[in-house]
Structure formats: structure tokens, C-alpha cells
Design a protein around this motif. Sequence first.
Motif, mmCIF file in Angstrom:
data_model
loop_
_atom_site.group_PDB
_atom_site.id
_atom_site.type_symbol
_atom_site.label_atom_id
_atom_site.label_comp_id
_atom_site.label_asym_id
_atom_site.label_seq_id
_atom_site.Cartn_x
_atom_site.Cartn_y
_atom_site.Cartn_z
ATOM 1 N N SER A 199 0.827 -1.202 0.000
ATOM 2 C CA SER A 199 0.000 0.000 0.000
ATOM 3 C C SER A 199 0.863 1.254 0.000
ATOM 4 O O SER A 199 2.071 1.213 0.235
ATOM 5 C CB SER A 199 -0.904 -0.011 1.234
ATOM 6 O OG SER A 199 -1.859 1.012 1.177
ATOM 7 N N SER A 200 0.217 2.378 -0.296
ATOM 8 C CA SER A 200 0.888 3.679 -0.219
ATOM 9 C C SER A 200 -0.150 4.732 0.118
ATOM 10 O O SER A 200 -1.319 4.591 -0.224
ATOM 11 C CB SER A 200 1.578 4.031 -1.544
ATOM 12 O OG SER A 200 0.622 4.210 -2.574
ATOM 13 N N GLY A 201 0.295 5.780 0.798
ATOM 14 C CA GLY A 201 -0.633 6.838 1.161
ATOM 15 C C GLY A 201 -1.009 7.720 -0.012
ATOM 16 O O GLY A 201 -2.051 8.355 -0.013
ATOM 17 N N LYS A 202 -0.158 7.766 -1.029
ATOM 18 C CA LYS A 202 -0.403 8.595 -2.207
ATOM 19 C C LYS A 202 0.064 7.863 -3.458
ATOM 20 O O LYS A 202 0.816 6.895 -3.377
ATOM 21 C CB LYS A 202 0.310 9.943 -2.076
ATOM 22 C CG LYS A 202 1.833 9.846 -2.126
ATOM 23 C CD LYS A 202 2.501 11.180 -1.814
ATOM 24 C CE LYS A 202 2.214 12.234 -2.869
ATOM 25 N NZ LYS A 202 2.822 11.924 -4.169
ATOM 26 N N GLY A 203 -0.384 8.345 -4.603
ATOM 27 C CA GLY A 203 0.018 7.746 -5.865
ATOM 28 C C GLY A 203 1.365 8.275 -6.334
ATOM 29 O O GLY A 203 1.888 9.253 -5.814
ATOM 30 N N GLY A 204 1.926 7.603 -7.326
ATOM 31 C CA GLY A 204 3.160 8.073 -7.938
ATOM 32 C C GLY A 204 4.434 7.768 -7.190
ATOM 33 O O GLY A 204 5.485 8.336 -7.493
ATOM 34 N N VAL A 205 4.376 6.873 -6.211
ATOM 35 C CA VAL A 205 5.579 6.564 -5.434
ATOM 36 C C VAL A 205 6.243 5.252 -5.878
ATOM 37 O O VAL A 205 7.233 4.820 -5.284
ATOM 38 C CB VAL A 205 5.270 6.497 -3.909
ATOM 39 C CG1 VAL A 205 4.807 7.849 -3.403
ATOM 40 C CG2 VAL A 205 4.244 5.406 -3.607
ATOM 41 N N GLY A 206 5.695 4.609 -6.913
ATOM 42 C CA GLY A 206 6.298 3.371 -7.409
ATOM 43 C C GLY A 206 5.773 2.122 -6.739
ATOM 44 O O GLY A 206 6.456 1.103 -6.674
ATOM 45 N N LYS A 207 4.525 2.179 -6.257
ATOM 46 C CA LYS A 207 3.934 1.037 -5.547
ATOM 47 C C LYS A 207 3.777 -0.188 -6.453
ATOM 48 O O LYS A 207 4.123 -1.313 -6.075
ATOM 49 C CB LYS A 207 2.589 1.450 -4.954
ATOM 50 C CG LYS A 207 1.790 0.333 -4.308
ATOM 51 C CD LYS A 207 0.489 0.860 -3.749
ATOM 52 C CE LYS A 207 -0.277 1.687 -4.765
ATOM 53 N NZ LYS A 207 -0.614 0.937 -5.999
ATOM 54 N N THR A 212 -1.400 -11.384 5.939
ATOM 55 C CA THR A 212 -0.243 -11.808 6.725
ATOM 56 C C THR A 212 0.666 -10.642 7.052
ATOM 57 O O THR A 212 1.177 -10.522 8.173
ATOM 58 C CB THR A 212 0.563 -12.870 5.956
ATOM 59 O OG1 THR A 212 -0.323 -13.844 5.395
ATOM 60 C CG2 THR A 212 1.554 -13.567 6.864
ATOM 61 N N LEU A 213 0.857 -9.758 6.061
ATOM 62 C CA LEU A 213 1.839 -8.704 6.214
ATOM 63 C C LEU A 213 1.446 -7.492 5.372
ATOM 64 O O LEU A 213 0.903 -7.643 4.279
ATOM 65 C CB LEU A 213 3.208 -9.215 5.759
ATOM 66 C CG LEU A 213 4.478 -8.635 6.391
ATOM 67 C CD1 LEU A 213 4.498 -8.889 7.897
ATOM 68 C CD2 LEU A 213 5.709 -9.265 5.742
ATOM 69 N N GLY A 214 1.723 -6.299 5.883
ATOM 70 C CA GLY A 214 1.487 -5.077 5.135
ATOM 71 C C GLY A 214 2.808 -4.371 4.849
ATOM 72 O O GLY A 214 3.629 -4.201 5.750
ATOM 73 N N ILE A 215 3.023 -3.992 3.585
ATOM 74 C CA ILE A 215 4.222 -3.275 3.182
ATOM 75 C C ILE A 215 3.816 -1.889 2.705
ATOM 76 O O ILE A 215 2.874 -1.749 1.927
ATOM 77 C CB ILE A 215 4.966 -4.007 2.044
ATOM 78 C CG1 ILE A 215 5.279 -5.451 2.446
ATOM 79 C CG2 ILE A 215 6.235 -3.256 1.656
ATOM 80 C CD1 ILE A 215 6.214 -5.598 3.611
ATOM 81 N N CYS A 216 4.517 -0.872 3.162
ATOM 82 C CA CYS A 216 4.219 0.500 2.767
ATOM 83 C C CYS A 216 5.314 1.023 1.846
ATOM 84 O O CYS A 216 6.500 0.873 2.133
ATOM 85 C CB CYS A 216 4.106 1.389 4.004
ATOM 86 S SG CYS A 216 3.573 3.064 3.623
ATOM 87 N N VAL A 217 4.902 1.620 0.727
ATOM 88 C CA VAL A 217 5.849 2.162 -0.252
ATOM 89 C C VAL A 217 5.769 3.687 -0.220
ATOM 90 O O VAL A 217 4.678 4.265 -0.183
ATOM 91 C CB VAL A 217 5.537 1.653 -1.672
ATOM 92 C CG1 VAL A 217 6.530 2.224 -2.681
ATOM 93 C CG2 VAL A 217 5.563 0.127 -1.702
ATOM 94 N N THR A 218 6.933 4.332 -0.238
ATOM 95 C CA THR A 218 6.969 5.786 -0.183
ATOM 96 C C THR A 218 8.179 6.304 -0.953
ATOM 97 O O THR A 218 8.936 5.526 -1.539
ATOM 98 C CB THR A 218 7.014 6.282 1.276
ATOM 99 O OG1 THR A 218 6.865 7.691 1.311
ATOM 100 C CG2 THR A 218 8.315 5.888 1.948
ATOM 101 N N ARG A 242 -0.346 7.970 7.288
ATOM 102 C CA ARG A 242 -1.749 7.552 7.198
ATOM 103 C C ARG A 242 -1.845 6.073 6.806
ATOM 104 O O ARG A 242 -2.710 5.342 7.294
ATOM 105 C CB ARG A 242 -2.489 8.432 6.194
ATOM 106 C CG ARG A 242 -2.526 9.908 6.587
ATOM 107 C CD ARG A 242 -3.331 10.745 5.601
ATOM 108 N NE ARG A 242 -3.338 12.153 5.979
ATOM 109 C CZ ARG A 242 -2.504 13.062 5.512
ATOM 110 N NH1 ARG A 242 -1.589 12.707 4.608
ATOM 111 N NH2 ARG A 242 -2.562 14.312 5.916
ATOM 112 N N SER A 243 -0.982 5.669 5.905
ATOM 113 C CA SER A 243 -0.992 4.273 5.469
ATOM 114 C C SER A 243 -0.592 3.334 6.607
ATOM 115 O O SER A 243 -1.206 2.283 6.815
ATOM 116 C CB SER A 243 -0.035 4.101 4.281
ATOM 117 O OG SER A 243 -0.197 2.847 3.676
ATOM 118 N N LEU A 244 0.434 3.703 7.366
ATOM 119 C CA LEU A 244 0.867 2.892 8.504
ATOM 120 C C LEU A 244 -0.203 2.871 9.593
ATOM 121 O O LEU A 244 -0.441 1.833 10.231
ATOM 122 C CB LEU A 244 2.183 3.441 9.063
ATOM 123 C CG LEU A 244 3.401 3.299 8.142
ATOM 124 C CD1 LEU A 244 4.580 4.092 8.709
ATOM 125 C CD2 LEU A 244 3.784 1.842 7.965
#
Length: 348
Positions: A91-99, A218-224, A236-238
Amino acid sequence: MNEILEKLQSVIYPGFKKSIVEFGFVKQTEPKIILEIPSSNPQIANTIKNDIEKLNLNKEIEIITPNLQDTQEKPKKQNIAPQIKNFVMVSSGKGGVGKSTTTLNLAISMAKLGKKVGLLDADIYGPNIPRMLGEQNTKPQIIGQKLSPILTHGIEMVSMGVLVEAGQSLIWRGAMIMGAIKQLLSDVAWSDLDVLFIDMPPGTGDAQLTIAQSIPITLGICVTTPQIVALDDTKRSLDMFEKLHITIGGIIENMSGFVCPECKSEHEIFGSNINDEFLNQYSTKILAKIPIEPSIRLGGDSGKPISFYAPNSISAKKYETTAYEIWEQIEKINASGGADNSQIQPES
């Protein structure tokens, strides 16, 4: 590590490849050995005890297990895709971060580790995964009453991008999004996968809640990215992961630096704004810092992912290391009883 712990490294937790020491189940070695394991199954405790006794340590052994009544009262996890063993939400809080780029390369890297991997492109509004895999013109087959996932680059893939015409907008309300995502999970003939990576739409809305209510993540990964405005949305995503009771696997920072094609050196052009205070607030860590490499952009546009076509590149190696670390986290979570984000309710 003391002598007893070194010997206990040889005791493998039943059903897994890691030892009771690696899982952190050994709580005490003096004056007696005390273990705390996540299973209430007496057979598992007996197996571990017998394996320790074979080491002739001449120590009393105490194994603490969960209260059986608590285990029985635990709410049943909902899983509308029960043949899939583990789910990783990216997941990511915003677009355009390479998720999407991150999700795709992690999935391919996990498959290269010998795991059976699937990739669900749940970004309904911007399904880019088919193009990134060179499958934008491929139409999935129907087997019986289920959709067959597209087999490509060693993984299984399903995306709304291969189900609608190219360039067609999906002007959907929340209920339609929720229904579509459930169908992509339950009406697809996924194999018995070790891991399904889910490329989420940016933000913290209906799609995220639907996924969390439908399957045990199982697991959440945040991309930024390193910019402060991106990190504001990362918080916000975390926070969403915490509210949905999803274990946070870590943060992947894209565009962390620029790799010069000529000199091969890396330059931190955007700086770095993730500090220890930020990480400690959410009890998480940086899994990887992926630099800007022209080959990542070229690979995404041409359907040739860097992890598959340029395995010796800086970024591909980092994706591979990160995939291995994610798998280790998954193993530890499963050894501790598995994911449980059941009975999640939307905020009022």
C-alpha cells in the motif's frame, strides 16, 4: 550467544525450517530451559521437548503454551480464497511513489526463491500491472465458472486492466469497487499459492477495508519516496495497517537516490527524511531503499521487469534481498499462529 543457545539452534520448530532460537521462543536457559511457543497442540510441545532432551543438556525443560480456552474463543478468520497460504498487502498513502513497480518486482523476486506466487492488481482505477508485464493485450481464459489467472514471468496475475478495454475509465462507487475486489479474490482460479501480493490503490479507503475483511492479511508493506509530503501520507498508510490489525512488515523507500549510468555511483538527490523517531512510532523499519535507475522505468514501460531481465542490477538485487526478508517475516508470523484481522469494522 551462550553454549546452550548454540545447541538449541539445532532444534527445528515442527513444520518449519527455522529453529526455536531463530523464532525467539527460548525465553530462559538458566537455571532451567523455558520456552514459550504459539501452539496449544500438545504434540508440538512433546516433539520439541524430545528434541531438546536428545541434546543431553541436563536441564529441566518447561514449555509454555497458549491457554486452550483462549484459543477456542478466538474468532474465526474469514478467507474467501482459502487455497492461498499468505497475503501481502502493498500500500501507499499517495500515488506516484512506485507502488506497482515495487509489488511486481517483489512478486517476481519471491518466485525466484522457489515460492508459488500470485499478483492481484487491486488498483481498480489505475491498473498498470498488465503493461509492466507486457500482458496488456492478453485476455484471461474462463475455466468452468472461474477466471484463469495469466501465467507470466513465473507468477500468476489478475488485473482489471486485462478485463476492460484499454483506456476505459471505471467511474465506480464504493460498493462497486468492493464487489469487484471480492470477485478478483474468490472468482479467480488461483493455484495453491505460497504468497499472493496485492497491489492496492493509493489511499486508505473502501478497497483496503474490503480486502482486510475478506482475507487474513499476513503482512502489510508500505511504499513511499523520501519527500516529506510523501511521508505525511505514509503515516496515514501505517496508521491504517494498525487500525486494521495488519502486521507492518516495513517501509520501502523508492527514488532514494540516483544511480549514475556512467560512474555507477549513487547520489541522494531527494535527501532522506525517514528517521528513527518515525520508525519507532510505528514499530517498523526500512526494508529497502530503491534508487532511481533508468532501467526500472524502461522495464516498466516495455513489459520487461528489472528483477526478471536485469537480475544483476542494483535494484534487482535489493528486491531479491527484500523478498527473502519478507518471507522470513511470513514464516515467523505463521509460527506464531498466523495473521488475524478478523471482525474488522469500518470507522463511523
